[in-house]
Design an enzyme around this catalytic site. Sequence first.
Site, PDB file in Angstrom:
ATOM      1  N   GLU A 214       0.805  -1.228   0.000  1.00  0.00           N
ATOM      2  CA  GLU A 214       0.000   0.000   0.000  1.00  0.00           C
ATOM      3  C   GLU A 214       0.840   1.281   0.000  1.00  0.00           C
ATOM      4  O   GLU A 214       0.536   2.216  -0.720  1.00  0.00           O
ATOM      5  CB  GLU A 214      -0.954   0.017   1.198  1.00  0.00           C
ATOM      6  CG  GLU A 214      -2.047  -1.036   1.077  1.00  0.00           C
ATOM      7  CD  GLU A 214      -3.066  -0.940   2.200  1.00  0.00           C
ATOM      8  OE1 GLU A 214      -3.775   0.068   2.290  1.00  0.00           O
ATOM      9  OE2 GLU A 214      -3.142  -1.882   3.016  1.00  0.00           O
ATOM     10  N   HIS A 230       9.109 -26.895   3.763  1.00  0.00           N
ATOM     11  CA  HIS A 230       8.515 -28.128   3.265  1.00  0.00           C
ATOM     12  C   HIS A 230       7.913 -27.954   1.880  1.00  0.00           C
ATOM     13  O   HIS A 230       7.206 -28.835   1.406  1.00  0.00           O
ATOM     14  CB  HIS A 230       7.464 -28.626   4.274  1.00  0.00           C
ATOM     15  CG  HIS A 230       8.067 -28.889   5.622  1.00  0.00           C
ATOM     16  ND1 HIS A 230       8.616 -30.106   5.970  1.00  0.00           N
ATOM     17  CD2 HIS A 230       8.287 -28.068   6.679  1.00  0.00           C
ATOM     18  CE1 HIS A 230       9.110 -30.032   7.200  1.00  0.00           C
ATOM     19  NE2 HIS A 230       8.931 -28.802   7.644  1.00  0.00           N
ATOM     20  N   LYS A 321     -14.250  -0.766  -3.593  1.00  0.00           N
ATOM     21  CA  LYS A 321     -15.306  -0.627  -2.576  1.00  0.00           C
ATOM     22  C   LYS A 321     -16.519   0.093  -3.165  1.00  0.00           C
ATOM     23  O   LYS A 321     -17.666  -0.249  -2.873  1.00  0.00           O
ATOM     24  CB  LYS A 321     -14.765   0.133  -1.349  1.00  0.00           C
ATOM     25  CG  LYS A 321     -13.805  -0.691  -0.503  1.00  0.00           C
ATOM     26  CD  LYS A 321     -13.373   0.043   0.752  1.00  0.00           C
ATOM     27  CE  LYS A 321     -12.432  -0.807   1.594  1.00  0.00           C
ATOM     28  NZ  LYS A 321     -11.929  -0.165   2.794  1.00  0.00           N
TER      29      LYS A 321
HETATM   30  O1  PA5 Z   1      -5.319   0.285   4.212  1.00  0.00           O
HETATM   31  C1  PA5 Z   1      -6.505   0.275   3.897  1.00  0.00           C
HETATM   32  O2  PA5 Z   1      -7.131   1.308   3.588  1.00  0.00           O
HETATM   33  C2  PA5 Z   1      -7.249  -1.021   3.879  1.00  0.00           C
HETATM   34  O3  PA5 Z   1      -6.405  -2.104   4.077  1.00  0.00           O
HETATM   35  C3  PA5 Z   1      -8.366  -0.994   4.937  1.00  0.00           C
HETATM   36  O4  PA5 Z   1      -7.832  -1.073   6.223  1.00  0.00           O
HETATM   37  C4  PA5 Z   1      -9.348  -2.123   4.659  1.00  0.00           C
HETATM   38  O5  PA5 Z   1      -9.921  -1.943   3.387  1.00  0.00           O
HETATM   39  C5  PA5 Z   1     -10.453  -2.172   5.703  1.00  0.00           C
HETATM   40  O6  PA5 Z   1     -11.024  -0.924   5.908  1.00  0.00           O
HETATM   41  P1  PA5 Z   1     -11.253  -0.444   7.403  1.00  0.00           P
HETATM   42  O7  PA5 Z   1      -9.901  -0.412   8.012  1.00  0.00           O
HETATM   43  O8  PA5 Z   1     -11.861   0.904   7.312  1.00  0.00           O
HETATM   44  O9  PA5 Z   1     -12.164  -1.445   8.026  1.00  0.00           O
END
Ligand code: PA5
Length: 328
Positions: A214, A230, A321
């Site tokens: 990310e 393994h 999303k």
């Molecule tokens: O880094 C991010 O934005 C995602 O990995 C979110 O954490 C994930 O989509 C889940 O969303 P939230 O943290 O709002 O539940």
Amino acid sequence: MKELIEGFSKQIEKGIEIFSNNLPREVQKKYTNVVVSGLGGSGIGGTIIRDLSSTFSTVPVIVNKEYSIPAFVGPETLFIASSYSGDTEETIAATELAIQKKAHIICITSGGKIAQMAKANNLDLLLIPGGSPPRANLGYSLTQLILIFSATGLLPSQSRSELSAMIPFLEKNEKSIREKAYSIAQQLFRKRVIIYSDANHEGVSIRFRQQLNENSKMLCWHHVVPEMNHNELVGWTEKSDDFAVVFIRNNSDYSRNQFRMDINKGIVADYASTIVEIWGEGANEIEKTFYIIHLVDWISFFLAELKGVDIMDIKVIDFLKKKLSEIN
Ligand code: PA5
């Protein structure tokens, strides 16, 4: 993001305050199982707390990254719903099911639907500050998890004081962590990164992978010892300058796994051009874990800088999303 990573130890401090001001009910209750439900930046704390409690908790701790919940969830379950935005559909669906199963539920969120559900159903609610990326709030969410686990006897009671003591430890080491992170980022720049750790420290490996995905916009993978001995080890047959292997290590790793990692290092060194070892530093497991988290967060930051990519951008997750929200 730089300020958010810099503020990691402050999050722990504020996180302790948040927990003290909103003590969950029934923390003395003995649960027969625990489920921590959350995705991405809000789910990683679940994996890390599973690792931290694995040698202490006498009841199973399951990390749930799904819409559904395990069939065993019931009135004797401690169910922790973790969603930074409070609007993650998988976590909402899983929490609805846990309500139906009459589990004891604690919500960790900054708001959204999860906060509304907590209020409407009289669930315990630990509200953390909103308005920044979920992955940059692990200091808050992991602090809540450690304090819940310590209060419910799933972690030793001294975990609470270890958490407070860790704040000056991190602050004292901030400069050296950053320097080490920059040097490791330079070694990993333009490489395909492969992360290995002891199975009991998989959570920090996943954190590193997610932050490289990310923050640094990189593909990479992780695996754990002994399982990778393994299968995956056999896949090392092609020599390439592209590969950089990071071994995340702790002196508390199971002794046979420490031998395994030494041997593995020698094997993969014949194929990968770069081998890096990251050792957890600190007086106890909590310190070592937070030390590694902070170090890998900084590595992902410096890699984003070296690559010239926008560390904040997660447009593709937002796009996905949004698309899903249009489907009933
Ligand atoms: O880094 C991010 O934005 C995602 O990995 C979110 O954490 C994930 O989509 C889940 O969303 P939230 O943290 O709002 O539940």
